[in-house]
Design an enzyme around this catalytic site. Structure first.
Site, PDB file in Angstrom:
ATOM      1  N   GLU A  70      -5.292  -5.548   0.881  1.00 49.13           N
ATOM      2  CA  GLU A  70      -5.201  -5.296  -0.554  1.00 49.13           C
ATOM      3  C   GLU A  70      -4.840  -6.559  -1.323  1.00 49.13           C
ATOM      4  OE1 GLU A  70      -2.659  -1.836  -0.951  1.00 49.13           O
ATOM      5  OE2 GLU A  70      -4.323  -0.549  -0.375  1.00 49.13           O
ATOM      6  N   CYS A 120       9.484  -1.519   2.811  1.00 50.00           N
ATOM      7  CA  CYS A 120       8.136  -1.978   2.461  1.00 50.00           C
ATOM      8  C   CYS A 120       7.053  -1.150   3.163  1.00 50.00           C
ATOM      9  CB  CYS A 120       8.016  -3.448   2.852  1.00 50.00           C
ATOM     10  SG  CYS A 120       6.337  -4.079   2.765  1.00 50.00           S
TER      11      CYS A 120
HETATM   12  S1  SF4 Z   1       7.273  -5.923   6.058  1.00 52.76           S
HETATM   13 FE1  SF4 Z   1       8.543  -7.531   5.058  1.00 52.76          FE
HETATM   14  S2  SF4 Z   1       7.437  -9.431   5.489  1.00 52.76           S
HETATM   15 FE2  SF4 Z   1       6.004  -7.752   5.908  1.00 52.76          FE
HETATM   16  S3  SF4 Z   1       4.844  -7.486   4.006  1.00 52.76           S
HETATM   17 FE3  SF4 Z   1       6.599  -6.103   3.896  1.00 52.76          FE
HETATM   18  S4  SF4 Z   1       8.220  -7.243   2.852  1.00 52.76           S
HETATM   19 FE4  SF4 Z   1       6.674  -8.722   3.494  1.00 52.76          FE
END
Ligand code: SF4
Length: 346
Positions: free
Chosen positions: A91, A118
């Site tokens: 994306e 995340c």
């Molecule tokens: S898991 Fe952590 S390092 Fe990986 S994309 Fe998400 S925020 Fe960034």
């Protein structure tokens, strides 16, 4: 096996073409057509003699990255799902503001770092995005910017899916292509690489010839809390990051930004703000971005109440920290920070 022609340097391409008994100038023409005009089909290169065209089609290919899907937010942010030549989806996001249009690119398909807030962190890391595919994201999203905002992109941030420092070589090669004055000619100071904190790679970046900006996704300013949400911290402690950020600034003189997502009941108290102030004072930070959290399905975090967000930001500002609250862009289409993965996993 056909060779990805975009992975050849100009001199390698010249060797290939002259070994086939064609002039070096034909190699220059292919290189310029691909990298400066972004034409990815040999059949659309009218200056190629037929014999060379046949050999190119027999031995080489140009992988195609395509826009698979895109959505526009009510605030004008556009999220694009891009399909790579092997069908993997990544994306990219276009974020228009009054003075700039920023494109946020992905550097990996998925991510191995598993930050708990995340969405990408819950995806398996399938592979790195190659440098030419990173350039494709910028080219395709720049075309969209011209259509929707009648302006080209001005800034590039490596803050999409993946940890750029774990795909270092491709990231640096893509920066070289993006800053090439005959190509997109994006000024290095308009490019920012974001990292969850891979200390030894921050040092490596500082030593590069190309001087670009760095953003550290901090999100907690003590090791215990940071370990809880960002497992990378267990092997890259804050003291080590402080040392590397200072090294980066001394060597490159470029800007360092701290990113801090406020999570209710986890890192949003005045005590947390004081820890952030203490960290800030140890590194030559240009700006602290306080980010609104955007809920995702897999994680149990919430955005704090407005009063808590305001109190946190005001406390930083009262202590002369250059802190700004960044309201989320593209929340309604899951394009905001930490939300990328949704379209790609469907
Ligand atoms: S898991 Fe952590 S390092 Fe990986 S994309 Fe998400 S925020 Fe960034």
């Amino acid at each position: 096996m056909k060779q990805n022609i975009r992975h050849l340097s100009l001199s390698e391409l010249q060797t290939l073409v002259t070994n086939w008994d064609f002039k070096k100038s034909k190699a220059n023409y292919i290189y310029e057509t691909i990298w400066y005009r972004h034409i990815y089909n040999f059949a659309e290169m009218p200056e190629l003699p037929e014999g060379l065209l046949i050999l190119l089609n027999e031995h080489c290919f140009i992988p195609q990255t395509k826009i698979f899907n895109n959505q526009m937010s009510t605030d004008g942010t556009i999220k694009c799902s891009l399909q790579l030549f092997d069908k993997h989806l990544i994306e990219g996001v276009l974020i228009p503001t009054e003075h700039r249009i920023t494109v946020c690119v992905s550097s990996q398909v998925g991510c191995s770092l598993s930050c708990s807030f995340c969405a990408t962190g819950y995806m398996e890391r399938k592979r790195n995005v190659t440098f030419d595919e990173i350039v494709d994201q910028v080219v395709l999203l720049n075309d969209l910017a011209l259509v929707h905002y009648q302006k080209p992109i001005s800034n590039v941030v490596y803050m999409g899916m993946g940890e750029p420092m774990l795909n270092y070589q491709n990231v640096i090669q893509s920066v070289e292509k993006l800053t090439d004055q005959k190509g997109l000619s994006i000024a290095p100071k308009r490019i920012t690489i974001s990292t969850a904190g891979v200390a030894k790679m921050i040092k490596k970046l500082a030593d590069e010839k190309i001087k670009i900006n760095l953003a550290l996704s901090l999100h907690a300013a003590n090791d215990k809390k940071r370990n809880e949400i960002m497992p990378i911290n267990e092997s890259n402690r804050l003291e080590e990051l402080i040392a590397m950020l200072n090294y980066f600034h001394t060597k490159s003189k470029n800007e360092i930004t701290l990113e801090y997502i406020l999570l209710e009941g986890f890192n949003d108290t005045i005590e947390d703000a004081n820890e952030l102030i203490a960290f800030y004072k140890k590194v030559p930070v240009h700006l602290v971005n306080i980010l609104e959290y955007n809920s995702i399905q897999n994680a149990n975090f919430q955005k704090p109440k407005e009063s808590a967000i305001d109190a946190f930001v005001q406390h930083l500002q009262q202590h002369h920290i250059n802190a700004h609250l960044r309201r989320s862009r593209g929340k309604d289409i899951a394009a905001a920070c930490g939300q990328l993965a949704n379209m790609s996993t469907t």
